[in-house]
Scaffold this motif. Structure first.
Motif, PDB file in Angstrom:
ATOM      1  N   LEU A 280       3.352  -3.756   4.459  1.00 28.31           N
ATOM      2  CA  LEU A 280       4.594  -3.367   3.791  1.00 28.31           C
ATOM      3  C   LEU A 280       5.471  -4.594   3.534  1.00 28.31           C
ATOM      4  O   LEU A 280       6.073  -4.723   2.466  1.00 28.31           O
ATOM      5  N   ALA A 281       5.535  -5.507   4.500  1.00 25.49           N
ATOM      6  CA  ALA A 281       6.298  -6.742   4.315  1.00 25.49           C
ATOM      7  C   ALA A 281       5.704  -7.562   3.170  1.00 25.49           C
ATOM      8  O   ALA A 281       6.438  -8.150   2.366  1.00 25.49           O
ATOM      9  N   ASP A 282       4.376  -7.586   3.077  1.00 27.45           N
ATOM     10  CA  ASP A 282       3.721  -8.289   1.972  1.00 27.45           C
ATOM     11  C   ASP A 282       4.119  -7.692   0.625  1.00 27.45           C
ATOM     12  O   ASP A 282       4.264  -8.421  -0.365  1.00 27.45           O
ATOM     13  N   GLN A 283       4.312  -6.384   0.572  1.00 25.23           N
ATOM     14  CA  GLN A 283       4.738  -5.746  -0.676  1.00 25.23           C
ATOM     15  C   GLN A 283       6.125  -6.241  -1.087  1.00 25.23           C
ATOM     16  O   GLN A 283       6.396  -6.448  -2.275  1.00 25.23           O
TER      17      GLN A 283
ATOM     18  N   LEU B 189       8.459   1.746  -0.400  1.00 22.66           N
ATOM     19  CA  LEU B 189       7.425   1.486   0.606  1.00 22.66           C
ATOM     20  C   LEU B 189       7.087   2.791   1.308  1.00 22.66           C
ATOM     21  O   LEU B 189       7.950   3.436   1.892  1.00 22.66           O
ATOM     22  N   ASP B 190       5.825   3.176   1.259  1.00 22.43           N
ATOM     23  CA  ASP B 190       5.369   4.394   1.913  1.00 22.43           C
ATOM     24  C   ASP B 190       5.038   4.047   3.358  1.00 22.43           C
ATOM     25  O   ASP B 190       4.057   3.374   3.642  1.00 22.43           O
ATOM     26  N   SER B 191       5.872   4.510   4.279  1.00 19.95           N
ATOM     27  CA  SER B 191       5.708   4.115   5.686  1.00 19.95           C
ATOM     28  C   SER B 191       5.090   5.215   6.543  1.00 19.95           C
ATOM     29  O   SER B 191       5.271   5.233   7.753  1.00 19.95           O
ATOM     30  N   ARG B 192       4.340   6.098   5.927  1.00 17.74           N
ATOM     31  CA  ARG B 192       3.761   7.209   6.688  1.00 17.74           C
ATOM     32  C   ARG B 192       2.531   6.817   7.491  1.00 17.74           C
ATOM     33  O   ARG B 192       1.872   7.667   8.056  1.00 17.74           O
ATOM     34  N   GLY B 193       2.200   5.553   7.524  1.00 19.85           N
ATOM     35  CA  GLY B 193       1.092   5.130   8.363  1.00 19.85           C
ATOM     36  C   GLY B 193      -0.125   4.634   7.624  1.00 19.85           C
ATOM     37  O   GLY B 193      -1.048   4.114   8.233  1.00 19.85           O
ATOM     38  N   ALA B 194      -0.154   4.775   6.307  1.00 22.14           N
ATOM     39  CA  ALA B 194      -1.305   4.301   5.545  1.00 22.14           C
ATOM     40  C   ALA B 194      -1.350   2.774   5.504  1.00 22.14           C
ATOM     41  O   ALA B 194      -2.409   2.195   5.309  1.00 22.14           O
ATOM     42  N   HIS B 195      -0.201   2.140   5.708  1.00 22.87           N
ATOM     43  CA  HIS B 195      -0.112   0.681   5.659  1.00 22.87           C
ATOM     44  C   HIS B 195       0.504   0.162   6.955  1.00 22.87           C
ATOM     45  O   HIS B 195       1.365   0.803   7.541  1.00 22.87           O
ATOM     46  N   THR B 196       0.081  -1.017   7.364  1.00 26.80           N
ATOM     47  CA  THR B 196       0.682  -1.656   8.535  1.00 26.80           C
ATOM     48  C   THR B 196       2.059  -2.187   8.155  1.00 26.80           C
ATOM     49  O   THR B 196       2.338  -2.414   6.964  1.00 26.80           O
ATOM     50  N   PRO B 197       2.909  -2.437   9.135  1.00 27.81           N
ATOM     51  CA  PRO B 197       4.198  -3.070   8.816  1.00 27.81           C
ATOM     52  C   PRO B 197       4.013  -4.409   8.104  1.00 27.81           C
ATOM     53  O   PRO B 197       4.783  -4.740   7.198  1.00 27.81           O
TER      54      PRO B 197
ATOM     55  N   HIS C 104      13.316   1.172  -0.836  1.00 27.59           N
ATOM     56  CA  HIS C 104      13.359   2.452  -0.123  1.00 27.59           C
ATOM     57  C   HIS C 104      12.150   2.532   0.801  1.00 27.59           C
ATOM     58  O   HIS C 104      11.010   2.592   0.341  1.00 27.59           O
ATOM     59  N   VAL C 105      12.411   2.486   2.101  1.00 27.08           N
ATOM     60  CA  VAL C 105      11.345   2.687   3.084  1.00 27.08           C
ATOM     61  C   VAL C 105      11.241   4.194   3.257  1.00 27.08           C
ATOM     62  O   VAL C 105      12.047   4.816   3.933  1.00 27.08           O
ATOM     63  N   ASP C 106      10.243   4.761   2.609  1.00 27.43           N
ATOM     64  CA  ASP C 106      10.088   6.206   2.543  1.00 27.43           C
ATOM     65  C   ASP C 106       9.410   6.710   3.812  1.00 27.43           C
ATOM     66  O   ASP C 106       8.213   6.530   4.006  1.00 27.43           O
ATOM     67  N   ALA C 107      10.194   7.307   4.663  1.00 29.54           N
ATOM     68  CA  ALA C 107       9.692   7.891   5.907  1.00 29.54           C
ATOM     69  C   ALA C 107      10.217   9.311   5.994  1.00 29.54           C
ATOM     70  O   ALA C 107      11.413   9.523   6.203  1.00 29.54           O
TER      71      ALA C 107
END
Length: 126
Positions: free
Chosen positions: A105-108, A94-102, A49-52
């Protein structure tokens, strides 16, 4: 729904051939995602789940689709006039609100696949 059904079928065929398949699409309804899990197989399906939040998705919308949907020019648009049912317990969120780079997130995703034993030893080298 038909697009998701087709994606699931192609993903299933590729997974049956031994490939790891990452399919990125909006599947707004829990029932669709559950059908995908059943079709691909519970042991092979990993829900990410890409949480945006809606405001983040709208801010990132380069094509202006959310604005068109808000003006009524697009109908059945997820999050505007069609619901989105977040997954209650995805295997990975995946928390995609900007705390992590793409890239982070891919590494996760890769880390999750490693921990789940989905990558062969040669694929686990950085």
């Amino acid at each position: 729904m038909e697009n998701i059904r087709r994606v699931v079928e192609v993903a299933r065929l590729l997974a049956d051939a031994g490939l790891i398949v990452l399919a990125s699409f909006i599947a707004p309804f829990r029932a669709e995602r559950e059908r995908a899990r059943e079709r691909i197989g519970a042991g092979e399906f990993v829900e990410v789940h890409v949480d945006a939040p809606l405001e983040v998705a709208e801010a990132r919308d380069r094509k202006g689709l959310y604005a068109k949907a808000r003006r009524g020019e697009l109908v059945n648009f997820t999050g505007i006039d069609s619901p989105y049912e977040p997954p209650p317990s995805p295997e990975l969120r995946l928390d995609s609100r900007g705390a992590h780079t793409p890239e982070a997130l891919a590494d996760q995703v890769i880390d999750h696949l490693r921990q789940a034993g989905k990558l062969h030893p040669a694929e686990q080298q950085d």
